[in-house]
Design a protein around this motif. Sequence first.
Motif, mmCIF file in Angstrom:
data_model
loop_
_atom_site.group_PDB
_atom_site.id
_atom_site.type_symbol
_atom_site.label_atom_id
_atom_site.label_comp_id
_atom_site.label_asym_id
_atom_site.label_seq_id
_atom_site.Cartn_x
_atom_site.Cartn_y
_atom_site.Cartn_z
ATOM 1 N N ARG A 21 0.849 -1.201 0.000
ATOM 2 C CA ARG A 21 0.000 0.000 0.000
ATOM 3 C C ARG A 21 0.882 1.248 0.000
ATOM 4 O O ARG A 21 0.619 2.221 -0.682
ATOM 5 N N HIS A 22 1.960 1.190 0.792
ATOM 6 C CA HIS A 22 2.851 2.338 0.924
ATOM 7 C C HIS A 22 3.677 2.549 -0.343
ATOM 8 O O HIS A 22 3.686 3.641 -0.911
ATOM 9 N N SER A 23 4.353 1.505 -0.807
ATOM 10 C CA SER A 23 5.284 1.689 -1.930
ATOM 11 C C SER A 23 4.559 1.974 -3.244
ATOM 12 O O SER A 23 5.046 2.756 -4.060
ATOM 13 N N VAL A 24 3.374 1.366 -3.453
ATOM 14 C CA VAL A 24 2.674 1.532 -4.728
ATOM 15 C C VAL A 24 1.686 2.704 -4.694
ATOM 16 O O VAL A 24 1.588 3.466 -5.643
ATOM 17 N N ARG A 26 0.937 5.033 -1.777
ATOM 18 C CA ARG A 26 1.091 6.200 -0.920
ATOM 19 C C ARG A 26 2.549 6.474 -0.539
ATOM 20 O O ARG A 26 2.852 6.672 0.631
ATOM 21 N N PRO A 27 3.450 6.505 -1.515
ATOM 22 C CA PRO A 27 4.866 6.710 -1.152
ATOM 23 C C PRO A 27 5.128 8.070 -0.523
ATOM 24 O O PRO A 27 6.124 8.246 0.171
ATOM 25 N N MET A 28 4.229 9.041 -0.757
ATOM 26 C CA MET A 28 4.425 10.388 -0.222
ATOM 27 C C MET A 28 3.884 10.519 1.197
ATOM 28 O O MET A 28 3.937 11.582 1.780
ATOM 29 N N GLN A 29 3.349 9.416 1.741
ATOM 30 C CA GLN A 29 2.797 9.464 3.089
ATOM 31 C C GLN A 29 3.584 8.547 4.017
ATOM 32 O O GLN A 29 4.490 7.842 3.596
ATOM 33 N N LEU A 31 4.115 5.278 6.557
ATOM 34 C CA LEU A 31 3.654 3.891 6.565
ATOM 35 C C LEU A 31 2.380 3.758 7.412
ATOM 36 O O LEU A 31 1.457 3.031 7.060
ATOM 37 N N ALA A 32 2.308 4.514 8.504
ATOM 38 C CA ALA A 32 1.130 4.470 9.384
ATOM 39 C C ALA A 32 -0.146 4.892 8.660
ATOM 40 O O ALA A 32 -1.244 4.459 9.014
ATOM 41 N N ASP A 33 -0.022 5.731 7.615
ATOM 42 C CA ASP A 33 -1.190 6.160 6.840
ATOM 43 C C ASP A 33 -1.767 5.023 6.001
ATOM 44 O O ASP A 33 -2.834 5.166 5.409
ATOM 45 N N CYS A 34 -1.060 3.925 5.914
ATOM 46 C CA CYS A 34 -1.505 2.788 5.103
ATOM 47 C C CYS A 34 -2.398 1.837 5.886
ATOM 48 O O CYS A 34 -2.852 0.823 5.361
ATOM 49 N N ALA A 35 -2.649 2.149 7.144
ATOM 50 C CA ALA A 35 -3.614 1.380 7.952
ATOM 51 C C ALA A 35 -4.964 2.061 7.791
ATOM 52 O O ALA A 35 -5.086 3.259 8.008
ATOM 53 N N TYR A 36 -5.972 1.295 7.357
ATOM 54 C CA TYR A 36 -7.312 1.846 7.170
ATOM 55 C C TYR A 36 -8.182 1.518 8.371
ATOM 56 O O TYR A 36 -8.027 0.452 8.972
ATOM 57 N N PRO A 37 -9.119 2.396 8.715
ATOM 58 C CA PRO A 37 -9.975 2.150 9.887
ATOM 59 C C PRO A 37 -10.744 0.830 9.778
ATOM 60 O O PRO A 37 -11.017 0.187 10.786
ATOM 61 N N GLU A 38 -11.073 0.403 8.568
ATOM 62 C CA GLU A 38 -11.893 -0.799 8.376
ATOM 63 C C GLU A 38 -11.076 -2.085 8.336
ATOM 64 O O GLU A 38 -11.635 -3.183 8.213
ATOM 65 N N ASP A 39 -9.757 -1.991 8.431
ATOM 66 C CA ASP A 39 -8.894 -3.160 8.260
ATOM 67 C C ASP A 39 -9.239 -4.333 9.175
ATOM 68 O O ASP A 39 -9.024 -5.474 8.812
ATOM 69 N N LYS A 40 -9.746 -4.038 10.363
ATOM 70 C CA LYS A 40 -9.952 -5.117 11.336
ATOM 71 C C LYS A 40 -11.416 -5.442 11.581
ATOM 72 O O LYS A 40 -11.757 -6.148 12.521
ATOM 73 N N PHE A 139 -12.369 12.993 -9.870
ATOM 74 C CA PHE A 139 -12.214 13.892 -8.730
ATOM 75 C C PHE A 139 -10.825 13.728 -8.137
ATOM 76 O O PHE A 139 -10.172 12.707 -8.335
ATOM 77 N N GLU A 140 -10.411 14.720 -7.423
ATOM 78 C CA GLU A 140 -9.057 14.772 -6.870
ATOM 79 C C GLU A 140 -9.058 14.260 -5.426
ATOM 80 O O GLU A 140 -9.914 14.619 -4.640
ATOM 81 N N VAL A 141 -8.103 13.395 -5.094
ATOM 82 C CA VAL A 141 -7.888 12.969 -3.709
ATOM 83 C C VAL A 141 -6.498 13.461 -3.304
ATOM 84 O O VAL A 141 -5.496 12.845 -3.650
ATOM 85 N N PRO A 142 -6.438 14.615 -2.610
ATOM 86 C CA PRO A 142 -5.120 15.134 -2.207
ATOM 87 C C PRO A 142 -4.495 14.217 -1.159
ATOM 88 O O PRO A 142 -5.228 13.709 -0.333
#
Length: 154
Positions: A21-24, A26-29, A31-40, A139-142
Amino acid sequence: MSMHAALEMSSIKPEETYHLRHSVLRPMQMLADCAYPEDKQAQTLHAGCYLNGRLVGVGTIFREDREEVAGRIGWRIRGMAVSSEARGSGCGGAILQTLLNHARMQTSTEKEIEVWCNGRANVEGFYRRYGFQRQGEIFEVPPIGPHVLMVRFG
């Protein structure tokens, strides 16, 4: 031997998705940003695609209705990521098929299913090949970039 012969699918833990998720995606964010609230959540599935024993693709599906739609069971796909060396191997399609099958198996048959995602605009063609249709405008996702809402019924 074709690349397809070496592909293996497996369900994986949420944490195993973070690196791709991070390398492909969200490389600009962080690693912690790659955890989604719905993951669990209980019905969430994380699918991993292995090529010659290495995790090269991930995708996640969980229950989330779109607010604009009533009367359907909503499933949202997030975090579809395939490493650059595995693109074109069939890995992305295998992940997507696994996620769609999971949604069908988890939903009682008398309800209509809607599977959706906010995909990057440049992969719209990939989702179209699997029966998804774009709804609305790009649409844009900043800070990530242009996205499209892709939806598939059933």
